[in-house]
Design a protein around this motif. Structure first.
Motif, PDB file in Angstrom:
ATOM      1  N   GLY A 279       0.819  -1.204   0.000  1.00 19.61           N
ATOM      2  CA  GLY A 279       0.000   0.000   0.000  1.00 19.61           C
ATOM      3  C   GLY A 279       0.850   1.250   0.000  1.00 19.61           C
ATOM      4  N   VAL A 280       0.170   2.392  -0.070  1.00 15.64           N
ATOM      5  CA  VAL A 280       0.813   3.704  -0.036  1.00 15.64           C
ATOM      6  C   VAL A 280       0.048   4.570   0.946  1.00 15.64           C
ATOM      7  CG1 VAL A 280       1.395   5.781  -1.364  1.00 15.64           C
ATOM      8  CG2 VAL A 280       1.648   3.517  -2.416  1.00 15.64           C
ATOM      9  N   ALA A 281       0.760   5.330   1.793  1.00 25.10           N
ATOM     10  CA  ALA A 281       0.133   6.213   2.771  1.00 25.10           C
ATOM     11  C   ALA A 281       1.014   7.438   2.986  1.00 25.10           C
ATOM     12  CB  ALA A 281      -0.076   5.477   4.096  1.00 25.10           C
ATOM     13  N   TYR A 282       0.389   8.587   3.219  1.00 32.12           N
ATOM     14  CA  TYR A 282       1.097   9.811   3.549  1.00 32.12           C
ATOM     15  C   TYR A 282       1.258   9.875   5.064  1.00 32.12           C
ATOM     16  CZ  TYR A 282       0.859  11.525  -1.244  1.00 32.12           C
ATOM     17  OH  TYR A 282       1.034  11.688  -2.595  1.00 32.12           O
ATOM     18  N   LEU A 283       2.250   9.151   5.581  1.00 31.04           N
ATOM     19  CA  LEU A 283       2.388   8.992   7.027  1.00 31.04           C
ATOM     20  C   LEU A 283       2.776  10.294   7.720  1.00 31.04           C
ATOM     21  CD1 LEU A 283       4.184   5.533   7.252  1.00 31.04           C
ATOM     22  CD2 LEU A 283       1.744   6.022   7.534  1.00 31.04           C
ATOM     23  N   MET A 329      -8.021  -7.263   6.738  1.00 30.24           N
ATOM     24  CA  MET A 329      -8.949  -7.400   5.616  1.00 30.24           C
ATOM     25  C   MET A 329      -8.177  -7.987   4.435  1.00 30.24           C
ATOM     26  SD  MET A 329      -9.118  -3.341   4.496  1.00 30.24           S
ATOM     27  CE  MET A 329      -9.900  -3.589   2.902  1.00 30.24           C
ATOM     28  N   HIS A 330      -8.844  -8.120   3.296  1.00 31.67           N
ATOM     29  CA  HIS A 330      -8.188  -8.618   2.087  1.00 31.67           C
ATOM     30  C   HIS A 330      -7.736  -7.470   1.185  1.00 31.67           C
ATOM     31  CE1 HIS A 330      -8.683 -12.743   2.986  1.00 31.67           C
ATOM     32  NE2 HIS A 330      -9.994 -12.782   2.814  1.00 31.67           N
ATOM     33  N   GLY A 331      -7.248  -6.422   1.806  1.00 30.47           N
ATOM     34  CA  GLY A 331      -6.750  -5.258   1.105  1.00 30.47           C
ATOM     35  C   GLY A 331      -6.211  -4.296   2.131  1.00 30.47           C
ATOM     36  N   MET A 332      -6.147  -3.028   1.767  1.00 31.60           N
ATOM     37  CA  MET A 332      -5.611  -2.021   2.680  1.00 31.60           C
ATOM     38  C   MET A 332      -6.191  -0.667   2.290  1.00 31.60           C
ATOM     39  SD  MET A 332      -1.605  -0.946   3.235  1.00 31.60           S
ATOM     40  CE  MET A 332      -1.049  -2.653   3.304  1.00 31.60           C
ATOM     41  N   HIS A 333      -6.436   0.173   3.307  1.00 32.43           N
ATOM     42  CA  HIS A 333      -6.800   1.571   3.069  1.00 32.43           C
ATOM     43  C   HIS A 333      -5.853   2.459   3.852  1.00 32.43           C
ATOM     44  CE1 HIS A 333     -10.505   0.332   1.131  1.00 32.43           C
ATOM     45  NE2 HIS A 333     -10.889  -0.308   2.221  1.00 32.43           N
ATOM     46  N   ALA A 334      -5.625   3.666   3.352  1.00 36.52           N
ATOM     47  CA  ALA A 334      -4.860   4.680   4.063  1.00 36.52           C
ATOM     48  C   ALA A 334      -5.701   5.944   4.099  1.00 36.52           C
ATOM     49  CB  ALA A 334      -3.524   4.944   3.374  1.00 36.52           C
ATOM     50  N   ALA A 335      -5.937   6.479   5.298  1.00 41.01           N
ATOM     51  CA  ALA A 335      -6.789   7.656   5.445  1.00 41.01           C
ATOM     52  C   ALA A 335      -6.432   8.382   6.736  1.00 41.01           C
ATOM     53  CB  ALA A 335      -8.265   7.257   5.463  1.00 41.01           C
ATOM     54  N   ILE A 346      -5.604   1.458   7.669  1.00 41.55           N
ATOM     55  CA  ILE A 346      -6.776   0.670   8.043  1.00 41.55           C
ATOM     56  C   ILE A 346      -6.496  -0.767   7.643  1.00 41.55           C
ATOM     57  CG2 ILE A 346      -9.232   0.252   7.613  1.00 41.55           C
ATOM     58  CD1 ILE A 346      -7.696   3.730   7.302  1.00 41.55           C
ATOM     59  N   LEU A 347      -6.225  -1.607   8.640  1.00 39.29           N
ATOM     60  CA  LEU A 347      -5.920  -3.014   8.390  1.00 39.29           C
ATOM     61  C   LEU A 347      -7.177  -3.825   8.157  1.00 39.29           C
ATOM     62  CD1 LEU A 347      -3.280  -3.618  11.223  1.00 39.29           C
ATOM     63  CD2 LEU A 347      -2.825  -3.194   8.799  1.00 39.29           C
ATOM     64  N   GLY A 348      -8.295  -3.384   8.700  1.00 43.89           N
ATOM     65  CA  GLY A 348      -9.563  -4.099   8.660  1.00 43.89           C
ATOM     66  C   GLY A 348     -10.360  -3.740   9.893  1.00 43.89           C
ATOM     67  N   SER A 349     -10.403  -4.656  10.870  1.00 44.98           N
ATOM     68  CA  SER A 349     -11.056  -4.384  12.148  1.00 44.98           C
ATOM     69  C   SER A 349     -10.095  -3.714  13.127  1.00 44.98           C
ATOM     70  CB  SER A 349     -11.576  -5.689  12.761  1.00 44.98           C
ATOM     71  OG  SER A 349     -12.581  -6.254  11.947  1.00 44.98           O
ATOM     72  N   VAL A 548      -7.471   3.893  -5.265  1.00 40.26           N
ATOM     73  CA  VAL A 548      -7.235   3.445  -6.641  1.00 40.26           C
ATOM     74  C   VAL A 548      -5.876   2.760  -6.737  1.00 40.26           C
ATOM     75  CG1 VAL A 548      -6.863   4.214  -9.026  1.00 40.26           C
ATOM     76  CG2 VAL A 548      -8.759   5.159  -7.687  1.00 40.26           C
ATOM     77  N   THR A 549      -4.871   3.322  -6.070  1.00 39.33           N
ATOM     78  CA  THR A 549      -3.537   2.731  -6.095  1.00 39.33           C
ATOM     79  C   THR A 549      -3.551   1.309  -5.556  1.00 39.33           C
ATOM     80  OG1 THR A 549      -2.477   4.888  -5.865  1.00 39.33           O
ATOM     81  CG2 THR A 549      -1.174   2.967  -5.219  1.00 39.33           C
ATOM     82  N   MET A 550      -4.285   1.094  -4.458  1.00 37.52           N
ATOM     83  CA  MET A 550      -4.272  -0.215  -3.810  1.00 37.52           C
ATOM     84  C   MET A 550      -5.293  -1.186  -4.397  1.00 37.52           C
ATOM     85  SD  MET A 550      -3.263   0.884   0.097  1.00 37.52           S
ATOM     86  CE  MET A 550      -3.955   2.522   0.202  1.00 37.52           C
ATOM     87  N   ALA A 551      -5.982  -0.761  -5.459  1.00 37.01           N
ATOM     88  CA  ALA A 551      -6.926  -1.656  -6.133  1.00 37.01           C
ATOM     89  C   ALA A 551      -6.229  -2.699  -6.996  1.00 37.01           C
ATOM     90  CB  ALA A 551      -7.889  -0.841  -7.002  1.00 37.01           C
TER      91      ALA A 551
END
Length: 569
Positions: A279-283, A329-335, A346-349, A548-551
């Motif tokens: 994934g990519v995140a603006y840490l 989860m079966h993916g990743m989000h960064a927010a 966001i790993l999932g739960s 979109v990047t992590m799709a």
């Protein structure tokens, strides 16, 4: 229906606010031209965060690429970023016209867009076609600018064959071939191929890749999992050998750098350590960082690297005092869930803070469905929608506060096996915010909730993972069900062929493109419906752009926005 529009007034600068003012991705006008059956031509283009508040546009046409561009519009277009050229059907010498769009605002410094030809191969077919090198089918498609010209290019993974690490008979199977990454320019030109090799089994959990400009040179790089040689066991499993994350040059495919992948130690079984994500995140709120993850169902290891690929932190779920194991989860989000300008993972739960420490965990287990965004605009901040796969007494389908993990609402009945990626989208105009949908795999139980938790449906909507995209002229999304784009309650539009791999605002105005994969081809479907709604390019919202990047790895979770649904200038 119109509450989202009113809220949008407060979010006029959606792209810069959503990005913390830090997204530096250079974008051109993204002009797309598509011919209708009656001969008229639809033209769409981007509204950018850098445009003046009073931005207005003129459309120009030339009979050929070498002919002189002549203005088609009589008055500047101020209230939309699409135009229907009715005169094209009757203009002589316009069998192969090209179009350009210019800023018409006083004092504007905008350079004229590069002329683009009419894209669709046959009138009425709303897509741009990119031909592949042979008749294989892409499994994943990544969207990024590889050459710095402001136009999006595409990196595919092929073939479309999938192995699941789960040891139950019928899931894992021996790989038939090796995966290849292939890069294509936006005009369809083939750039390069990278063979991932026999050390990467043919399954999405073995082979994550993302494409993004981390190093800041204006051209995206490719980051992928890699190994060495052929370390397969006698039965075909890869359980040994070195593992890397590699950086590929986006223009050439050349390997430029490699780092150690988080190792297999501490995982009890093959199924558990073969779950890998990128994934990519603006840490730090300013620069993109690479996020590398191993594990979903038990132990989870995460590593973060800065734009120069120097290690920033490592995290292991087993080191936390509370229950972070098995929350993936079966993916990743960064927010940015806590409003400090820096992205969380966001790993999932569970959620990791930008500093590599656990922010919160719900301890309820692995969610198959997981989305983060501005789901309920009546509430401040972001929300996370989850569909928890393991059986639950209640609340398997729920919405939680993204800052704290506190439950906002959930289903009251017990569940057995909530499965697949579900859906979050505004598909019903009479309810504010976005609707949330999920279902069971083994029994016919389905849930459709409003943003504030009212259950409004218990019927199946196109399986367990219906896709939704902005397509027609109104603020609601349309569904891609089977081979047809249609409203949830109403009109059916044209058919789309192939399997949906990606949904993103990569061409034209704010409506989204639907990218499908067919043997020997990917198609980028774009609307031909004029709209009087004007929005900034969605790709300038940081959460949306990173989604979109992590799709291109893991499950496909269509992208979400970090702010109100409408932003205009």
């Amino acid at each position: 229906m119109w509450r989202s529009l009113l809220v949008g007034v407060l979010g006029v600068l959606l792209s810069t606010a959503g990005a913390g003012g830090q997204l530096a991705e250079k974008l051109d006008r993204g002009v797309v031209a598509l011919r209708n059956p009656d001969g008229s031509i639809y033209i769409g283009w981007r509204l950018l965060a850098s445009d003046p508040k009073d931005a207005a546009f003129h459309v120009f046409r030339a009979a050929t690429e070498r002919a002189e561009l002549r203005q088609v519009t009589t008055e500047p277009i101020r209230d939309r970023t699409s135009f229907l050229d009715q005169s094209a059907a009757t203009s002589p010498g316009s069998d192969a016209p090209v179009y350009a769009v210019h800023l018409a605002s006083p004092g504007a410094q905008d350079q004229p867009s590069s002329p683009v030809p009419v894209a669709n191969p046959k009138p009425g077919l709303p897509y741009v076609s990119i031909k592949l090198q042979s008749d294989y089918t892409a499994q994943k498609v990544a969207v990024a600018d590889l050459d710095g010209d402001g136009r999006y290019d595409y990196v595919i993974k092929q073939p479309n064959f999938n192995v699941d690490p789960y040891e139950k008979p019928g899931y894992w199977k021996k790989s038939q071939d090796t995966y290849k990454l292939e890069a294509y320019r936006g005009d369809g030109k083939f750039l390069w191929r990278h063979d991932m090799g026999w050390s990467i089994e043919e399954g999405i959990w073995y082979s994550p890749y993302v494409v993004y400009d981390l190093d800041g040179d204006g051209m995206a790089e490719v980051y992928a999992k890699a190994g060495e040689g052929d370390p397969r066991d006698a039965d075909g499993r890869v359980q040994s050998g070195p593992e890397w994350v590699v950086k590929l040059n986006g223009l050439t495919g050349k390997v430029e750098q490699k780092l150690d992948w988080p190792d297999r130690s501490g995982f009890e079984r093959y199924n558990y350590y073969c779950r890998n994500l990128l994934g990519v995140a603006y840490l730090d709120g300013k620069r993109p960082h690479l996020i590398v993850q191993r594990g979903t169902y038990t132990q989870i290891k995460v590593e973060a690297y800065d734009p120069q690929l120097k290690l920033v932190w490592r995290w292991n779920s087993k080191d936390e005092k509370t229950r972070y194991n098995g929350q993936g989860m079966h993916g990743m989000h960064a927010a940015d869930v806590d409003g400090d300008g820096r992205d969380e993972i966001i790993l999932g739960s569970a959620v990791l803070d930008d500093n590599g420490h656990g922010l919160w965990t719900r301890g309820v287990g692995h969610p198959d469905a997981c989305y983060v965004g501005d789901i309920d605009p009546a509430r401040p901040g972001l929300e996370v929608f989850c569909g928890i796969e393991p059986s639950q007494k209640r609340d398997a389908v729920c919405l939680v506060d993204a800052r704290t993990g506190d439950k906002l609402w959930g289903c009251a009945e017990p569940s057995k096996h909530v499965h697949s990626s579900g859906m979050v989208a505004d598909i019903v105009a009479r309810y504010p915010g976005q609707e949330c949908y999920a279902g069971e795999r083994d029994v016919k139980t389905y849930w459709l909730f409003t943003a504030d938790g009212k259950r409004i449906g218990d019927k199946e909507i196109g399986g367990l993972a219906p896709r939704a995209a902005w397509w027609d002229a109104d603020p609601q999304k349309e569904l891609v069900l089977g081979q047809r784009i249609r409203q949830y309650e109403g009109t059916a539009y044209q058919a789309v062929e192939g399997s949906v791999t990606t949904i993103a605002d990569c061409l034209g105005d704010w409506r989204e493109e639907i990218i499908t994969a067919l043997p020997g081809e990917i198609r980028i479907h774009s609307t031909m419906i004029p709209s009087t709604i004007r929005r900034l390019c969605l790709m300038q919202d940081r959460l949306y752009r990173l989604d979109v990047t992590m799709a291109s790895m893991g499950y496909f979770y269509p992208p979400q926005l970090s702010g109100p649904l409408l932003a205009s200038k």
